[in-house]
Design a protein around this motif. Structure first.
Motif, PDB file in Angstrom:
ATOM      1  N   HIS A   8       0.838  -1.202   0.000  1.00  0.00           N
ATOM      2  CA  HIS A   8       0.000   0.000   0.000  1.00  0.00           C
ATOM      3  C   HIS A   8       0.875   1.255   0.000  1.00  0.00           C
ATOM      4  O   HIS A   8       1.735   1.437   0.865  1.00  0.00           O
ATOM      5  CB  HIS A   8      -0.903   0.003   1.235  1.00  0.00           C
ATOM      6  N   GLY A   9       0.657   2.131  -0.982  1.00  0.00           N
ATOM      7  CA  GLY A   9       1.371   3.400  -1.051  1.00  0.00           C
ATOM      8  C   GLY A   9       2.756   3.329  -1.650  1.00  0.00           C
ATOM      9  O   GLY A   9       3.404   4.375  -1.815  1.00  0.00           O
ATOM     10  N   GLU A  10       3.238   2.127  -1.997  1.00  0.00           N
ATOM     11  CA  GLU A  10       4.609   2.013  -2.486  1.00  0.00           C
ATOM     12  C   GLU A  10       4.754   2.514  -3.922  1.00  0.00           C
ATOM     13  O   GLU A  10       5.707   3.238  -4.240  1.00  0.00           O
ATOM     14  CB  GLU A  10       5.095   0.568  -2.371  1.00  0.00           C
ATOM     15  N   LEU A  11       3.827   2.122  -4.802  1.00  0.00           N
ATOM     16  CA  LEU A  11       3.914   2.596  -6.182  1.00  0.00           C
ATOM     17  C   LEU A  11       3.754   4.110  -6.236  1.00  0.00           C
ATOM     18  O   LEU A  11       4.420   4.793  -7.022  1.00  0.00           O
ATOM     19  CB  LEU A  11       2.853   1.916  -7.041  1.00  0.00           C
ATOM     20  N   ARG A  12       2.925   4.648  -5.377  1.00  0.00           N
ATOM     21  CA  ARG A  12       2.746   6.108  -5.260  1.00  0.00           C
ATOM     22  C   ARG A  12       4.074   6.783  -4.952  1.00  0.00           C
ATOM     23  O   ARG A  12       4.445   7.785  -5.582  1.00  0.00           O
ATOM     24  CB  ARG A  12       1.719   6.375  -4.169  1.00  0.00           C
ATOM     25  N   LEU A  13       4.827   6.212  -4.008  1.00  0.00           N
ATOM     26  CA  LEU A  13       6.112   6.793  -3.632  1.00  0.00           C
ATOM     27  C   LEU A  13       7.117   6.704  -4.772  1.00  0.00           C
ATOM     28  O   LEU A  13       7.881   7.651  -5.014  1.00  0.00           O
ATOM     29  CB  LEU A  13       6.661   6.091  -2.383  1.00  0.00           C
ATOM     30  N   VAL A  14       7.127   5.573  -5.470  1.00  0.00           N
ATOM     31  CA  VAL A  14       8.048   5.419  -6.596  1.00  0.00           C
ATOM     32  C   VAL A  14       7.744   6.452  -7.669  1.00  0.00           C
ATOM     33  O   VAL A  14       8.651   7.093  -8.215  1.00  0.00           O
ATOM     34  CB  VAL A  14       7.963   3.985  -7.172  1.00  0.00           C
ATOM     35  N   LEU A  15       6.457   6.642  -7.991  1.00  0.00           N
ATOM     36  CA  LEU A  15       6.081   7.643  -8.993  1.00  0.00           C
ATOM     37  C   LEU A  15       6.497   9.047  -8.554  1.00  0.00           C
ATOM     38  O   LEU A  15       7.045   9.828  -9.348  1.00  0.00           O
ATOM     39  CB  LEU A  15       4.573   7.599  -9.235  1.00  0.00           C
ATOM     40  N   LEU A  16       6.236   9.386  -7.299  1.00  0.00           N
ATOM     41  CA  LEU A  16       6.623  10.703  -6.801  1.00  0.00           C
ATOM     42  C   LEU A  16       8.130  10.916  -6.908  1.00  0.00           C
ATOM     43  O   LEU A  16       8.598  11.990  -7.305  1.00  0.00           O
ATOM     44  CB  LEU A  16       6.185  10.856  -5.340  1.00  0.00           C
ATOM     45  N   THR A  17       8.901   9.895  -6.565  1.00  0.00           N
ATOM     46  CA  THR A  17      10.358  10.012  -6.595  1.00  0.00           C
ATOM     47  C   THR A  17      10.856  10.217  -8.021  1.00  0.00           C
ATOM     48  O   THR A  17      11.747  11.032  -8.277  1.00  0.00           O
ATOM     49  CB  THR A  17      11.012   8.762  -5.985  1.00  0.00           C
ATOM     50  N   LEU A  18      10.277   9.474  -8.964  1.00  0.00           N
ATOM     51  CA  LEU A  18      10.688   9.625 -10.359  1.00  0.00           C
ATOM     52  C   LEU A  18      10.316  10.998 -10.907  1.00  0.00           C
ATOM     53  O   LEU A  18      11.074  11.600 -11.676  1.00  0.00           O
ATOM     54  CB  LEU A  18      10.045   8.521 -11.214  1.00  0.00           C
ATOM     55  N   ILE A  19       9.153  11.518 -10.513  1.00  0.00           N
ATOM     56  CA  ILE A  19       8.747  12.856 -10.959  1.00  0.00           C
ATOM     57  C   ILE A  19       9.628  13.914 -10.304  1.00  0.00           C
ATOM     58  O   ILE A  19       9.934  14.953 -10.914  1.00  0.00           O
ATOM     59  CB  ILE A  19       7.261  13.101 -10.644  1.00  0.00           C
ATOM     60  N   ALA A  20      10.053  13.657  -9.050  1.00  0.00           N
ATOM     61  CA  ALA A  20      10.927  14.613  -8.363  1.00  0.00           C
ATOM     62  C   ALA A  20      12.283  14.719  -9.059  1.00  0.00           C
ATOM     63  O   ALA A  20      12.931  15.775  -8.999  1.00  0.00           O
ATOM     64  CB  ALA A  20      11.108  14.199  -6.905  1.00  0.00           C
TER      65      ALA A  20
END
Length: 244
Positions: A8-20
């Motif tokens: 839960h929430g892991e793919l969200r974090l990966v996407l945020l990190t890549l966008i950052a």
């Protein structure tokens, strides 16, 4: 379809990190995810875009239109979450890379077993077909009447079948079984469908390569292609008398 592998929430974090790391459009994010996990994970547009919409609604990313592309950029709130969860992102990368490699190995092993089983099944079917054909040929030959035995007048008896020098009888050989005209016509129609589909696939693939070189192969374009291909398939099914 790629199985869900993130907590839960892991793919969200990966996407945020890549966008950052830098602003990206949807298709770039799909490519970045695939590269980040060494080609073992490649999500569909249907997986990525709803999550991007959720991140935007939470004001963690913003989006802007760049021609036909929608580019996503990190916000200050999104950057804070990335910074706070940096170690978690690194652990996700380690865990999921190992997990995906294990899944890939299992898939390759299962595919090899499936191929072996399919080969054995095809051999069995071929052997069964040969046996059935031989039995049909033997039964046909046995059922053929003997003209000499049925004749009531010796003068009407059938002449002896011709023999070659080795003494083998070539008379009364049953004809080789052939495919019916209806079956042959059906096979011909299916071949035409196969040829048309193969030509379409090659043409679309070439167009996609050209679009990628031009920088126009993005998530929005792919979404349109998927919808249009489904619509084409629906119309073709209707021509065949199948309605969805």
């Amino acid at each position: 379809m790629t199985p869900p592998i993130f907590g839960h929430g892991e793919l969200r974090l990966v996407l945020l990190t890549l966008i950052a790391e830098r602003p990206r459009h949807g298709y770039e994010l799909i490519q970045a995810l695939s590269e980040h996990f060494a080609g073992s994970y490649s999500p569909s547009a249907g997986t990525i875009y709803p999550r991007l919409a959720k991140l935007e609604s939470e004001r963690l990313v913003t989006k802007r239109e760049d021609g036909r592309k929608t580019v996503y950029a990190i916000t200050a709130a999104g950057q804070r979450e990335v910074d706070e969860r940096r170690s978690e992102f690194e652990q996700i990368t380690v865990d999921q890379t190992a997990s995906l490699r294990s899944v890939a190995e299992e898939a390759r092993s299962g595919l090899a077993q499936a191929r072996s089983g399919l080969r054995a099944e095809l051999d069995r079917i071929a052997a069964s077909a040969r046996a059935a054909a031989e039995a049909a040929m033997t039964g046909h030959a046995a059922a053929m009447p003997d003209p000499a035995a049925e004749a009531t007048d010796p003068a009407e008896a059938a002449p002896e079948s011709p023999r070659h020098e080795g003494g083998c009888n070539f008379g009364g050989v049953p004809p080789v079984a052939s495919v019916s005209p209806e079956t042959e016509q059906g096979l011909s129609h299916l071949r035409r469908v196969d040829v048309a589909l193969q030509r379409l696939r090659m043409d679309v693939r070439q167009d996609a390569r050209t679009a990628e070189q031009n920088g126009t192969l993005d998530g929005d374009a792919l979404d349109d292609v998927e919808r249009e291909l489904f619509e084409v398939r629906r119309r073709i099914a209707g021509r065949f008398g199948i309605h969805y």
